[in-house]
Scaffold this motif. Structure first.
Motif, short mmCIF file in Angstrom:
data_model
loop_
_atom_site.label_atom_id
_atom_site.label_comp_id
_atom_site.label_asym_id
_atom_site.label_seq_id
_atom_site.Cartn_x
_atom_site.Cartn_y
_atom_site.Cartn_z
N ARG A 6 0.98 -1.25 -0.11
CA ARG A 6 0.18 0.17 0.06
C ARG A 6 0.88 1.29 -0.04
NH1 ARG A 6 -4.86 -0.46 2.05
NH2 ARG A 6 -4.49 -2.39 3.32
N GLU A 7 0.63 2.26 -0.73
CA GLU A 7 1.15 3.31 -0.88
C GLU A 7 0.90 4.33 0.46
OE1 GLU A 7 1.04 4.94 -4.77
OE2 GLU A 7 2.97 6.02 -4.32
N THR A 8 2.13 4.64 1.27
CA THR A 8 2.02 5.51 2.36
C THR A 8 2.88 7.01 2.01
OG1 THR A 8 4.01 4.81 3.41
CG2 THR A 8 1.91 3.41 3.68
N ALA A 9 2.77 7.59 3.11
CA ALA A 9 3.68 8.95 3.06
C ALA A 9 5.09 8.65 2.82
CB ALA A 9 3.35 9.58 4.29
N SER A 10 5.56 7.31 3.43
CA SER A 10 7.01 7.29 3.55
C SER A 10 7.35 6.24 2.28
CB SER A 10 7.19 6.80 4.82
OG SER A 10 6.62 5.45 4.98
N GLY A 11 6.37 5.71 1.59
CA GLY A 11 6.74 4.95 0.34
C GLY A 11 5.75 3.68 0.48
N ILE A 12 6.16 2.76 -0.23
CA ILE A 12 5.01 1.57 -0.36
C ILE A 12 5.41 0.67 0.74
CG2 ILE A 12 4.45 -0.37 -1.73
CD1 ILE A 12 4.93 1.60 -4.32
N GLU A 13 4.65 0.30 1.39
CA GLU A 13 4.84 -0.63 2.57
C GLU A 13 4.06 -2.10 2.29
OE1 GLU A 13 3.78 0.29 6.69
OE2 GLU A 13 4.97 2.40 6.19
N ILE A 14 4.98 -3.15 2.31
CA ILE A 14 4.62 -4.60 1.82
C ILE A 14 3.87 -5.15 3.06
CG2 ILE A 14 5.06 -6.67 1.06
CD1 ILE A 14 5.81 -4.54 -0.81
N GLU A 15 2.42 -5.46 2.72
CA GLU A 15 1.60 -5.90 3.65
C GLU A 15 1.21 -7.61 3.53
OE1 GLU A 15 -1.99 -3.43 4.14
OE2 GLU A 15 -0.76 -1.67 4.47
N ILE A 40 -5.81 -10.21 -8.96
CA ILE A 40 -6.60 -8.70 -9.08
C ILE A 40 -7.71 -8.49 -8.20
CG2 ILE A 40 -7.93 -7.37 -10.72
CD1 ILE A 40 -5.98 -8.58 -12.95
N GLY A 41 -8.54 -9.50 -7.84
CA GLY A 41 -9.68 -9.36 -6.80
C GLY A 41 -9.11 -9.14 -5.54
N ILE A 42 -8.04 -9.83 -5.30
CA ILE A 42 -7.31 -9.98 -3.79
C ILE A 42 -7.01 -8.59 -3.31
CG2 ILE A 42 -5.69 -10.60 -2.20
CD1 ILE A 42 -6.18 -13.52 -3.46
N ILE A 43 -6.27 -7.76 -4.58
CA ILE A 43 -5.46 -6.75 -4.50
C ILE A 43 -6.68 -5.53 -4.35
CG2 ILE A 43 -3.07 -7.42 -5.01
CD1 ILE A 43 -3.46 -5.96 -7.61
N ALA A 44 -7.55 -5.62 -5.11
CA ALA A 44 -8.71 -4.69 -5.23
C ALA A 44 -9.34 -4.62 -3.98
CB ALA A 44 -9.44 -5.00 -6.54
N GLN A 45 -9.94 -5.78 -3.42
CA GLN A 45 -10.36 -6.06 -2.04
C GLN A 45 -9.69 -5.05 -0.75
OE1 GLN A 45 -11.06 -10.11 -1.17
NE2 GLN A 45 -11.87 -9.68 0.91
N HIS A 46 -8.26 -5.50 -0.81
CA HIS A 46 -7.74 -4.75 0.28
C HIS A 46 -6.95 -3.47 0.02
CE1 HIS A 46 -7.68 -9.21 1.33
NE2 HIS A 46 -7.64 -8.66 2.38
N GLY A 47 -7.26 -3.13 -1.25
CA GLY A 47 -6.44 -1.74 -1.71
C GLY A 47 -5.08 -1.87 -1.87
N TRP A 48 -4.67 -2.95 -2.32
CA TRP A 48 -3.23 -3.04 -2.40
C TRP A 48 -2.67 -3.07 -3.81
CZ3 TRP A 48 -3.44 -8.37 0.24
CH2 TRP A 48 -3.30 -8.44 1.71
N MET A 49 -1.40 -2.70 -3.98
CA MET A 49 -0.74 -2.71 -5.58
C MET A 49 0.16 -3.92 -5.49
SD MET A 49 1.57 0.56 -5.00
CE MET A 49 2.24 0.45 -6.75
#
Ligand SMILES: [Zn+2]
Length: 125
Positions: A6-15, A40-49
């Motif tokens: 997920r994109e955060t203020a400090s960069g992308i944090e792997i979740e 694609i379904g999983i990342i969309a559900q969690h708001g991930w990239m």
């Protein structure tokens, strides 16, 4: 492996990490369409990239032409990590020095990060 983040203020944090269904051979890896739809379904559900992909080689770590062509991550600054010797010689402590990281440039080239650039793009905590 794919690293979801997920994109955060400090960069992308792997979740999350995912080992997708895949077709792999000596110089090829592909994710079948059904598995790709699931991802694609999983990342969309969690708001991930899909922030990065990680794979291993039997010997040296480099980005092959097949790696360039079949990369799953395709956005600018996406990371592709390659671990040598099928990671058999790699431990958590040696991961950062063993692997090579490649970053996709704005003009769609996979560029290897040199040591001094690495910590700007990849930090493990
Ligand atoms: Zn490769």
């Amino acid at each position: 492996m794919l690293w979801f983040g997920r994109e955060t203020a400090s960069g992308i944090e792997i979740e999350a990490v995912c080992r997708p269904a895949q077709i792999a051979g000596a110089d090829i890896f592909r994710i079948p369409p059904a598995a790709m739809r699931e991802i694609i379904g999983i990342i969309a559900q969690h708001g991930w990239m899909i922030a990065a992909q990680v794979h291993s080689h039997p010997q040296h770590a480099f980005h092959s032409l097949a790696d360039d062509k079949w990369a799953i991550v395709r956005h600018e600054n996406a990371l592709s990590l390659v671990v040598p010797y099928f990671a058999a010689r790699t431990t958590a402590a040696s991961f950062m020095q063993d692997q090579k990281t490649f970053k996709l440039t704005a003009d769609n080239r996979w560029q290897e990060l040199v040591v001094w650039e690495l910590s700007k793009w990849l930090q493990i905590s």
